[in-house]
Design an enzyme around this catalytic site. Sequence first.
Site, mmCIF file in Angstrom:
data_model
loop_
_atom_site.group_PDB
_atom_site.id
_atom_site.type_symbol
_atom_site.label_atom_id
_atom_site.label_comp_id
_atom_site.label_asym_id
_atom_site.label_seq_id
_atom_site.Cartn_x
_atom_site.Cartn_y
_atom_site.Cartn_z
ATOM 1 N N ARG A 58 38.915 -73.633 53.745
ATOM 2 C CA ARG A 58 39.248 -74.565 54.838
ATOM 3 C C ARG A 58 40.702 -75.028 54.707
ATOM 4 N NH1 ARG A 58 37.305 -75.026 59.408
ATOM 5 N NH2 ARG A 58 35.187 -75.308 58.637
ATOM 6 N N HIS A 159 45.148 -68.422 61.889
ATOM 7 C CA HIS A 159 44.572 -69.761 62.107
ATOM 8 C C HIS A 159 45.315 -70.800 61.245
ATOM 9 C CE1 HIS A 159 41.594 -72.887 62.493
ATOM 10 N NE2 HIS A 159 40.656 -72.106 62.977
ATOM 11 N N ASP A 204 40.595 -78.478 71.385
ATOM 12 C CA ASP A 204 40.225 -77.103 71.023
ATOM 13 C C ASP A 204 40.516 -76.240 72.261
ATOM 14 O OD1 ASP A 204 39.183 -74.808 69.985
ATOM 15 O OD2 ASP A 204 37.197 -75.614 69.542
ATOM 16 N N GLU A 263 47.487 -71.732 66.407
ATOM 17 C CA GLU A 263 47.081 -70.393 65.979
ATOM 18 C C GLU A 263 47.657 -69.323 66.902
ATOM 19 O OE1 GLU A 263 42.744 -70.523 65.647
ATOM 20 O OE2 GLU A 263 42.869 -72.700 65.538
HETATM 21 C C1 BG6 Z 1 39.310 -72.881 65.959
HETATM 22 C C2 BG6 Z 1 38.307 -72.803 67.071
HETATM 23 O O1 BG6 Z 1 40.157 -71.781 66.035
HETATM 24 O O2 BG6 Z 1 38.640 -72.862 64.706
HETATM 25 C C3 BG6 Z 1 37.314 -73.952 66.940
HETATM 26 O O3 BG6 Z 1 38.967 -72.842 68.324
HETATM 27 C C4 BG6 Z 1 36.673 -73.939 65.565
HETATM 28 O O4 BG6 Z 1 36.336 -73.854 67.960
HETATM 29 C C5 BG6 Z 1 37.763 -73.953 64.508
HETATM 30 O O5 BG6 Z 1 35.830 -75.084 65.423
HETATM 31 C C6 BG6 Z 1 37.253 -73.891 63.077
HETATM 32 O O6 BG6 Z 1 36.435 -72.789 62.904
HETATM 33 P P1 BG6 Z 1 35.715 -72.533 61.534
HETATM 34 O O7 BG6 Z 1 34.810 -71.343 61.759
HETATM 35 O O8 BG6 Z 1 36.779 -72.234 60.509
HETATM 36 O O9 BG6 Z 1 34.962 -73.797 61.191
#
Ligand code: BG6
Length: 296
Positions: A58, A159, A204, A263
């Site tokens: 994360r 991301h 988002d 992103e």
């Molecule tokens: C973003 C999405 O790119 O990533 C969101 O647009 C999502 O909808 C977020 O909640 C986090 O995703 P994840 O799978 O890493 O929890």
Amino acid sequence: QICKGINGLDKVVLRDVRGSSVEVYLYGAHVTSWKNEHGEELLFVSSKAIFKPPKAIRGGIPICFPQFSNLGPLEAHGFARNRFWIIDPSPPPFPVNSSNKTYVDLLLKPTEDDMKIWPHSFEFRLRVTLGPAGDLMLTSRIRNTNSDGKPFTFTFAYHTYFSVSDISEIRVEGLETLDYLDNLQSRQRFTEQGDAITFESEVDKIYLSTPTKIAILDHEKKRTFVIRKDGLPDAVVWNPWDKKAKSMADFGDDEYKHMLCIEAAAIEKPITLKPGEEWRGRQELSAVPSSYCSGQ
Ligand code: BG6
């Protein structure tokens, strides 16, 4: 160059002579740290991040491939972010005139199990480069290596979680007046109004066909992040805000205040590659001192 990171996972650390550095885990080819020459961390990684497969880390820069989000049959954001990549020991050289750079190439090829969930053969080469001015470049080259003559189609995103002083004080420039799909409103299409983007609640959104340059202005830290991208027409803007933050086990309740995801992505028009074809998607990040003063 390779050392052990959290939970014994392998990571590569790139450093330049001026003191900036980048750290990338082989798990997910995941950049987890980018520091400037003063040793200041520029990326956000949650204090609750779980460095343990199959959970994606994360924060930092997860690679979303071959599917962005849940826009298809695969797990959210695809599987590249929770596979073990390998280092290419003899990567192809840089073009002439760009020798003054530190870089590593990571490779991902599908296993038989991967091909059961996404029946395509590919080679994904991610080059992580630390430029002489401390810039961070990510270049993805994805090649269709199918021997059955079949094309494949994918969506993609870097991301990136940027570290910011206070989300309520941040302005994003480069997305004003653009169309976007709002993930919080069934991906309906809207048009952004004419001002820089500011933040006061969960966001988002997938901004479509954006300019190649986007800036994040952090007045408090007197820093501007500049994102330059190539081959990646779209840009996702995400901050979970308080309620969603609380629902995520690997994210601190208040951490949303200190992060912002922008992103660089190819989502609206998925990429299709025939056998032998290669796609290239590049993002370049720089963090520059800013003299920006809001409204003054
Ligand atoms: C973003 C999405 O790119 O990533 C969101 O647009 C999502 O909808 C977020 O909640 C986090 O995703 P994840 O799978 O890493 O929890």
